[in-house]
Design an enzyme around this catalytic site. Structure first.
Site, PDB file in Angstrom:
ATOM      1  CG  ASP A 175      51.071 -15.585  29.807  1.00  0.00           C
ATOM      2  OD1 ASP A 175      50.506 -15.889  28.734  1.00  0.00           O
ATOM      3  OD2 ASP A 175      50.463 -15.455  30.891  1.00  0.00           O
ATOM      4  CE  LYS A 183      49.287 -12.318  30.181  1.00  0.00           C
ATOM      5  NZ  LYS A 183      48.168 -12.241  31.144  1.00  0.00           N
ATOM      6  NE  ARG A 234      44.009 -21.084  35.572  1.00  0.00           N
ATOM      7  CZ  ARG A 234      43.111 -20.212  35.993  1.00  0.00           C
ATOM      8  NH1 ARG A 234      41.855 -20.587  36.204  1.00  0.00           N
ATOM      9  NH2 ARG A 234      43.446 -18.961  36.226  1.00  0.00           N
TER      10      ARG A 234
HETATM   11  N1  BES Z   1      50.788 -14.990  34.098  1.00  0.00           N
HETATM   12  C1  BES Z   1      49.441 -14.554  34.173  1.00  0.00           C
HETATM   13  C2  BES Z   1      49.081 -13.940  35.525  1.00  0.00           C
HETATM   14  C3  BES Z   1      49.626 -12.574  35.812  1.00  0.00           C
HETATM   15  C4  BES Z   1      49.082 -11.464  35.208  1.00  0.00           C
HETATM   16  C5  BES Z   1      50.626 -12.406  36.744  1.00  0.00           C
HETATM   17  C6  BES Z   1      49.551 -10.208  35.510  1.00  0.00           C
HETATM   18  C7  BES Z   1      51.091 -11.152  37.057  1.00  0.00           C
HETATM   19  C8  BES Z   1      50.558 -10.040  36.437  1.00  0.00           C
HETATM   20  C9  BES Z   1      48.491 -15.721  33.935  1.00  0.00           C
HETATM   21  O1  BES Z   1      48.920 -16.658  33.035  1.00  0.00           O
HETATM   22  C10 BES Z   1      47.228 -15.140  33.416  1.00  0.00           C
HETATM   23  O2  BES Z   1      47.259 -14.594  32.345  1.00  0.00           O
HETATM   24  N2  BES Z   1      46.146 -15.261  34.161  1.00  0.00           N
HETATM   25  C11 BES Z   1      44.901 -14.720  33.781  1.00  0.00           C
HETATM   26  C12 BES Z   1      43.832 -15.683  34.184  1.00  0.00           C
HETATM   27  C13 BES Z   1      42.463 -15.318  33.657  1.00  0.00           C
HETATM   28  C14 BES Z   1      42.446 -15.445  32.153  1.00  0.00           C
HETATM   29  C15 BES Z   1      41.449 -16.220  34.299  1.00  0.00           C
HETATM   30  C16 BES Z   1      44.729 -13.372  34.478  1.00  0.00           C
HETATM   31  O3  BES Z   1      45.125 -13.247  35.639  1.00  0.00           O
HETATM   32  O4  BES Z   1      44.256 -12.449  33.836  1.00  0.00           O
HETATM   33 ZN    ZN Z   2      50.923 -16.847  32.765  1.00  0.00          ZN
HETATM   34 MN    MN Z   3      48.384 -16.136  31.038  1.00  0.00          MN
END
Ligand code: BES
Ligand code: ZN
Ligand code: MN
Length: 497
Positions: free
Chosen positions: A270, A277, A351
């Site tokens: 991801d 990110k 999601r």
């Molecule tokens: N896989 C990530 C969540 C995550 C981030 C898990 C860091 C463990 C450590 C997920 O896909 C994600 O990026 N979520 C975002 C959601 C936001 C954009 C609403 C997040 O948590 O920043």
């Molecule tokens: Zn993710």
């Molecule tokens: Mn993500």
């Protein structure tokens, strides 16, 4: 690793190391007492000289002792009363850890003889196996030097004759669960360039081929297209690896029995997509498939335990990468359920692949659906790295999971899924947005999923803080496989009663 249950007296057992427990009031467990006598008081000397206080989780290894061929590992148990399940697991983990860098090949644990609140010999022997298997696991797949720190090849557990059958069942269950956990950790620790959606699908197929009661189906992108999984497919647009929807079916009961469906997020890397990110720590997003790996590991364990249940594992697997063809903020897609979704952040992709999989789960007429996903960084803010987050639409299911989590020493904590939070997902252009803004990120993510889980009892585990460790000891934990296996074991027992 080999395991055995031994009912013979200690002095008859051959091994490199005998593990015994002492309490912090200097009381010796029966085995510690016996060893103390045969070694001219070595154990009580440790306590008297202050080398060991008996505090839970403390250990001292006596390498050479008069009157004993074996080493003696003395483990502190804490207060002199029945141990909590947590403290028993903590003492076991400490014992296992302290043998890790020693030459010990065959250890005998006597720790199961100590009293533990609400625990029987089945549980104590199962936990002993799991604790040692956990510490023996070491990732070496992409290292030139495959030598592991642990030299342990065999663990024997002492048990009284009258408890032999329980201890043996517990040991067999422990071995099955430990193998599921170690497969989960291995798949999770693999890098994203090896562990792709296709690789995960192959691994699931291999697991299925090991059991006569398990079958596998892999849905390809063309199949998803036909099913109308527009949400899932939008995530894989930026990737050159084909997405897969892995379906494992374990049939341990009559086909008329409604299945327990487990859904695991299998994002093999991801990067966030166009909503990229930040660079530091991004390597850890190879762990975004830990939920999927835990589903595969749990099904492997369930099959090996021959549980009298029907269990289906669904793993939507894809990458999330930036590309000219990738999802863009503002894009709108139609999910399999027919609901339209405005993508306001391409990094909220979990999601998007899960919601179509939840809709797909409906066709199995599930008894319950439990999804597990490294879904939100917000879960780390809310709960840290101790419990997994739990949310759901059914109090009984959440309670059953909470009970199982305590038995398995794999903690979870429930967060509210109140109606009031739903409005945070409001979109001016689609039925919903894929993010809910700054507040309550773990809850709004679950709110999003809940809209696709209206037709069955459903629970969601956010394992973003628990599926792996960061920092020097970076590595997968295998959680929440212990919890899920315990939930399945509890369900099987309920059938019995
Ligand atoms: N896989 C990530 C969540 C995550 C981030 C898990 C860091 C463990 C450590 C997920 O896909 C994600 O990026 N979520 C975002 C959601 C936001 C954009 C609403 C997040 O948590 O920043
Ligand atoms: Zn993710
Ligand atoms: Mn993500």
């Amino acid at each position: 690793m080999d395991y055995s249950i031994e009912t013979a007296p200690l002095e008859k057992l051959q091994s490199d190391c005998i593990i015994v427990g002492v309490y912090q009031d200097k009381h010796l467990s029966p085995a510690a007492d016996a060893i103390n006598t045969s070694t001219q008081g070595m154990v009580s000397q440790l306590l008297e000289r202050g080398d060991l206080s008996g505090k839970n989780g403390e250990t001292v290894l006596i390498n050479v002792a008069p009157g004993s061929h074996a080493r003696i590992l003395v483990v502190g148990l804490g207060e002199h009363k029945p141990l909590s399940t947590k403290n028993f697991c903590k003492a076991l983990a400490a014992a296992a850890l302290s043998l890790r860098k020693t030459p010990v090949k065959h250890a005998v644990s006597t720790l199961a003889e100590c009293a533990v609140t609400d625990a029987d010999w089945n549980w104590k022997s199962r936990q002993t196996v799991q604790a040692f298997a956990d510490s023996v696991y070491q990732y070496t797949h992409t290292k030139s030097d495959k030598a592991t720190e642990s030299k342990l090849e065999k663990l024997s557990i002492t048990a009284p004759e009258a408890q032999l059958a329980f201890a043996q069942t517990g040991m067999a269950q422990g071995v099955a669960i430990a193998e599921g956990i170690s497969l989960t950790k291995f798949l999770s620790d693999l890098p994203g360039n090896i562990c792709t959606p296709s690789f995960l699908a192959e691994q699931a197929s291999q697991v299925a081929s090991q059991s006569a009661q398990m079958t596998v189906t892999i849905l390809e992108e063309a199949d998803m297209e036909e099913l109308g999984m527009g949400s899932f497919l939008s995530v894989t647009r930026g990737s050159r690896e084909p997405a897969k929807l892995i379906c494992l079916h374990y049939q341990g009961a009559a086909s008329s029995e409604k299945p327990i469906v487990l859904v695991g997020k299998g994002l093999t890397f991801d990067a966030g997509g166009i909503s990229l990110k930040p660079g530091p720590g991004m390597d850890e997003m190879k762990y975004d498939m830990c939920g999927g790996a835990a589903v595969i590991g749990t099904l492997k364990a369930a099959a090996q335990m021959q549980l009298p249940l029907n269990v289906i594992g669904l793993v939507p697997s894809s990458e999330n990468l930036p590309d000219g063809n990738a999802n863009k903020p503002g894009d709108i897609w139609t999910s399999m359920a027919g609901k339209t979704i405005e993508i306001l952040n391409t990094d909220a992709e979990g999601r998007l692949i899960l919601c179509d999989t939840l809709t797909y789960a409906e066709r199995f007429n599930p008894d319950v659906v439990i999804d597990l996903a490294t879904l939100t960084g917000a879960c780390l803010v809310a709960l840290g790295r101790i419990p997994s987050g739990l949310l759901g639409n059914d109090d009984d299911l959440c309670q059953d999971l909470q009970t199982a989590s305590e038995t398995a020493n794999d903690s979870i904590w429930r967060l509210p899924l109140w109606e009031e939070y739903q409005e945070l997902l409001q979109s001016n252009f689609a039925d919903m947005a894929n993010i809910g803004g700054k507040d309550a990120g773990t809850i709004t993510a679950a709110c999003f999923l809940s809209r696709f889980a209206e037709n069955f009892r459903w629970a969601h585990l956010d394992i973003a803080g628990t599926a792996w460790r960061s920092g020097q000891n970076k590595g997968a934990t295998g959680r929440p496989v212990p919890l899920l296996c315990q939930y399945l074991l509890d369900r099987a027992v309920k059938l019995d009663a």
